[in-house]
Every structure is written in C-alpha cells, then in structure tokens.
Design an enzyme around this catalytic site. Structure first.
Site, PDB file in Angstrom:
ATOM      1  N   ARG A  96     -20.306  23.074  -0.314  1.00 44.16           N
ATOM      2  CA  ARG A  96     -20.831  22.552  -1.600  1.00 44.16           C
ATOM      3  C   ARG A  96     -19.824  22.720  -2.747  1.00 44.16           C
ATOM      4  O   ARG A  96     -20.198  22.968  -3.895  1.00 44.16           O
ATOM      5  CB  ARG A  96     -22.142  23.228  -2.009  1.00 44.16           C
ATOM      6  N   CYS A 129     -31.823  21.430  -3.042  1.00 38.95           N
ATOM      7  CA  CYS A 129     -31.786  22.884  -3.209  1.00 38.95           C
ATOM      8  C   CYS A 129     -31.222  23.233  -4.584  1.00 38.95           C
ATOM      9  O   CYS A 129     -30.236  22.633  -5.037  1.00 38.95           O
ATOM     10  CB  CYS A 129     -30.933  23.525  -2.120  1.00 38.95           C
TER      11      CYS A 129
HETATM   12  N1  EPU Z   1     -36.860  29.431   5.125  1.00 37.17           N
HETATM   13  C1  EPU Z   1     -37.949  30.167   4.805  1.00 37.17           C
HETATM   14  N2  EPU Z   1     -38.686  29.802   3.703  1.00 37.17           N
HETATM   15  C2  EPU Z   1     -38.347  28.746   2.918  1.00 37.17           C
HETATM   16  C3  EPU Z   1     -37.207  28.001   3.248  1.00 37.17           C
HETATM   17  C4  EPU Z   1     -36.470  28.350   4.362  1.00 37.17           C
HETATM   18  O1  EPU Z   1     -38.288  31.144   5.480  1.00 37.17           O
HETATM   19  O2  EPU Z   1     -39.053  28.491   1.939  1.00 37.17           O
HETATM   20  C5  EPU Z   1     -36.104  29.794   6.341  1.00 37.17           C
HETATM   21  C6  EPU Z   1     -36.253  28.691   7.410  1.00 37.17           C
HETATM   22  O3  EPU Z   1     -37.411  28.886   8.156  1.00 37.17           O
HETATM   23  C7  EPU Z   1     -34.970  28.876   8.204  1.00 37.17           C
HETATM   24  C8  EPU Z   1     -33.972  29.360   7.160  1.00 37.17           C
HETATM   25  O4  EPU Z   1     -34.730  29.852   6.056  1.00 37.17           O
HETATM   26  O5  EPU Z   1     -35.144  29.869   9.166  1.00 37.17           O
HETATM   27  C9  EPU Z   1     -33.025  28.245   6.712  1.00 37.17           C
HETATM   28  O6  EPU Z   1     -33.806  27.168   6.161  1.00 37.17           O
HETATM   29  P1  EPU Z   1     -33.350  25.633   6.261  1.00 37.17           P
HETATM   30  O7  EPU Z   1     -33.069  25.276   7.685  1.00 37.17           O
HETATM   31  O8  EPU Z   1     -34.308  24.811   5.498  1.00 37.17           O
HETATM   32  O9  EPU Z   1     -31.935  25.618   5.602  1.00 37.17           O
HETATM   33  P2  EPU Z   1     -31.478  26.083   4.166  1.00 37.17           P
HETATM   34  O10 EPU Z   1     -30.343  27.036   4.374  1.00 37.17           O
HETATM   35  O11 EPU Z   1     -32.588  26.533   3.319  1.00 37.17           O
HETATM   36  C10 EPU Z   1     -29.645  24.230   3.979  1.00 37.17           C
HETATM   37  C11 EPU Z   1     -29.138  23.363   2.866  1.00 37.17           C
HETATM   38  C12 EPU Z   1     -29.971  22.111   2.737  1.00 37.17           C
HETATM   39  C13 EPU Z   1     -29.940  21.356   4.069  1.00 37.17           C
HETATM   40  C14 EPU Z   1     -30.481  22.284   5.153  1.00 37.17           C
HETATM   41  C15 EPU Z   1     -30.405  21.665   6.540  1.00 37.17           C
HETATM   42  C16 EPU Z   1     -28.176  24.703   1.087  1.00 37.17           C
HETATM   43  C17 EPU Z   1     -28.395  25.372  -0.232  1.00 37.17           C
HETATM   44  N3  EPU Z   1     -29.225  24.086   1.611  1.00 37.17           N
HETATM   45  O12 EPU Z   1     -30.929  24.700   3.585  1.00 37.17           O
HETATM   46  O13 EPU Z   1     -29.331  21.282   1.782  1.00 37.17           O
HETATM   47  O14 EPU Z   1     -30.722  20.180   3.993  1.00 37.17           O
HETATM   48  O15 EPU Z   1     -29.702  23.495   5.192  1.00 37.17           O
HETATM   49  O16 EPU Z   1     -29.059  21.594   6.958  1.00 37.17           O
HETATM   50  O17 EPU Z   1     -27.073  24.749   1.612  1.00 37.17           O
HETATM   51  C18 EPU Z   1     -29.213  20.831  -0.560  1.00 37.17           C
HETATM   52  O18 EPU Z   1     -28.063  21.266  -0.496  1.00 37.17           O
HETATM   53  O19 EPU Z   1     -29.707  20.365  -1.613  1.00 37.17           O
HETATM   54  C19 EPU Z   1     -30.017  20.864   0.653  1.00 37.17           C
HETATM   55  C20 EPU Z   1     -31.289  20.509   0.661  1.00 37.17           C
END
Ligand code: EPU
Length: 302
Positions: free
Chosen positions: A177, A226
C-alpha cells in the site's frame, strides 16, 4: 473555493478544461463525505502543465482526484480546487501481453476487459473500487496480488517539475500500500504486462475473490475500503474486532459490523465524525495492544 476571475476562466476555456462550479465532493467519494469546491476536469494530458502553471501563478491551491474510493475529504467550503482526469473513449488498448490503460479508467472494468482478452493476474483486484491511477499510486492489492507486480511503464505528471515523465517499472518502488511516487505526482497512464491465461480460468479466480469479498466486507455500504493499513504480521480488522469496537460510532460514522477495518457512512456522517471515530479506534488499539495503526485512507483536510 470558487474561481471567479474572468481572465482565469478564459484561460481555462482556452486549455479545454471543463470548469464545474461548486461541486459537492461527497458525490465523488465512495464514503459520501466531503465539502464543496470547483472541479476542473481535464481531457488532454498536454493541458495539465499549463493548467498547473496558471493555478500556481494565481496562488490557487489544488489537489488531484482519482476515483475517490480511498479518500476522506473535509466538510464545508474547501480552500482548494480539484483537478480530475476524464478517461478518453478508448481507455484500454491491448498489444499482445501489454495493456495500455488511461489512469482514469475504472479498475474493475480494466480487470474484466483484460480477462476477456485472456490476460490475467489481476483477479484479486476485481472488487476494488476506483480508477487504475488511484490503484497504481497506492499499489492496491488483495488476495495475494498487487497491481505493482504488473507495471511495465507509467506516464506521470510531476507537479514539482511541471513536466510529464515516463517511468519504467523498475524505477518505481511498489511496497505494501505504498509507492515511491511523490505526493503531488499525477498518474496519467500505465502499461501493464499481464500473463496470458484462458478467460474461463481467470473468471474462476474472479468468482472466488468476489465470493470471499462478499462474505467478509460491507460491500453495499458507503466506505473507503480499509481505513488502516495492516501492521506488520497482523490484521487491523482483527485487532479492532478483538477490542469489541464493531458498531462503535460517532454520529453516522460507524465501524462496520461485518469487517472492523471498514468504517461506513451509515447516513449523513461528516468528515469530523469520521475523523473522531478514526482517532478513537486508533487510541484504543494503541492502548490495548501497543500498536500504532497507520491510515490507509488519504485525508484531505481543509
Ligand atoms: N478479521 C476479524 N474481524 C474483522 C475483520 C477481520 O477477525 O472484523 C480476521 C479475519 O477473520 C481473518 C483476518 O482477520 O482471519 C484477516 O482478515 P481479511 O482476510 O479480511 O483481511 P484483512 O487483512 O483484514 C486485507 C486488506 C484488504 C483486502 C483483504 C483480502 C489491508 C488493510 N486490507 O484485509 O484490502 O481486501 O486483505 O486480501 O491490507 C483495502 O486495502 O482497502 C482492503 C479492503
């Protein structure tokens, strides 16, 4: 800010700039938040340098707007004008494995257009809103891929030098990012080099990513994706969730109950509300886990 000086208005018209007065930026951002200012829509890349020169000569501050999908804009009458590129009719041109794409092209449409021509690699980006230029600037990514991987060449307007430059992919650093572009660089066009893959196979990848996104993110609501970057080795969403902050709200700015790193505008949230919510959550995470969350969302203060 309103541009009123007739001399400036004549020069804008001569440059072919489409001047729209008093536009509410809430209508141009995915959060649906933002005050009012004049919008200057640019159809020709060669008009940008003289336009920026004209604004500088008259002491008019400006900002570059992409798709407005990762942006939180201040409320009220804004003290700068906004420049935005308008995509040409044919904003994606393919040449073998190369896709020449205008920065104003819609990212999702670009992914599907390339897929239909058996060019893959970007399946993970399918549900990411915004323009190709915006994705490029922040090295947007999801589901194990990031756009920077495929960048062969970028055409950029460098406001500091007031000149257009062509950068080769290896001259740009693409990190999580984050890119090495200057804050006032304006993306104009990009050439992506994409792996050949049959459409059917790409479609399958797209469907899987869509399904994952639908099941974990608040897609129908107004958000900026995010809010925070993930800290090294952790997920900001999980930390916020563990603190029990889902549904925390300041006015209509609310932590999503679906994914805690998405903050939604659940009605008529102001930038002030959203900024207060961001601070509260950041402070909570800092106190509980000793982790300093960094904004992913770009904030335009007044
Ligand atoms: N989780 C929770 N509670 C929540 C959200 C997530 O427990 O409210 C847990 C999920 O269950 C999972 C872990 O946290 O075990 C990771 O969650 P997720 O797979 O949704 O990935 P993330 O790290 O929260 C990142 C990117 C997203 C992207 C997803 C999928 C960032 C800040 N976010 O989210 O990107 O869509 O991976 O690859 O890097 C963005 O950048 O705007 C964005 C949406």
């Amino acid at each position: 800010m309103r541009l009123e000086d007739p001399k400036i208005l004549v020069e804008l018209a001569a440059l072919g700039v489409d001047h729209r007065r008093g536009i509410a930026l809430s209508g141009l951002t995915s959060l649906g938040i933002g005050g009012t200012t004049d919008l200057l829509r640019i159809t020709r890349h060669d008009s940008i340098a003289p336009l920026v020169g004209l604004l500088a000569a008259n002491g008019i501050p400006y900002k570059f707007l992409g798709g407005g999908s990762n942006l939180l804009v201040a409320d009220g009458d804004l003290p700068w004008v906004v420049l935005q590129l308008v995509a040409p009719d044919s904003d994606i041109v393919l040449e073998g494995n190369l896709a020449h794409v205008d920065a104003a092209a819609d990212l999702g449409r670009t992914v599907t257009f390339c897929a239909k021509h058996d060019l893959g690699g970007m399946e993970g980006l399918i549900g990411v809103p915004g323009t190709v230029g915006g994705a490029l600037r922040m090295n947007a990514g999801a589901y194990g891929m990031q756009i920077g991987t495929y960048v062969r060449e970028v055409k950029v307007f460098r406001a500091a030098a007031r000149a257009i430059e062509i950068l080769r992919g290896h001259q740009i650093s693409f990190e999580y990012r984050h890119t090495s572009f200057a804050p006032d660089d304006m993306m104009l066009a990009v050439t992506l080099e994409l792996p050949a893959k049959p459409y059917k196979e790409i479609l399958q990848g797209i469907r899987i990513c869509n399904e994952k996104r639908r099941s974990s993110q608040p897609l129908g609501q107004k958000s900026a994706g995010c809010i925070f970057k993930n800290p090294p080795g952790a997920s900001a969403g999980r930390l916020i969730d563990e603190l029990g902050l889902k549904n925390l709200h300041v006015g209509d700015a609310r932590v999503s109950d679906r994914h805690a790193n998405f903050f939604v505008n659940a009605g008529r949230a102001s930038a002030k509300d959203m900024l207060a919510l961001i601070s509260r959550v950041r402070d909570g995470v800092q106190q509980a886990f000793g982790v300093a969350l960094e904004n992913e969302v770009v904030v335009w203060n007044a």
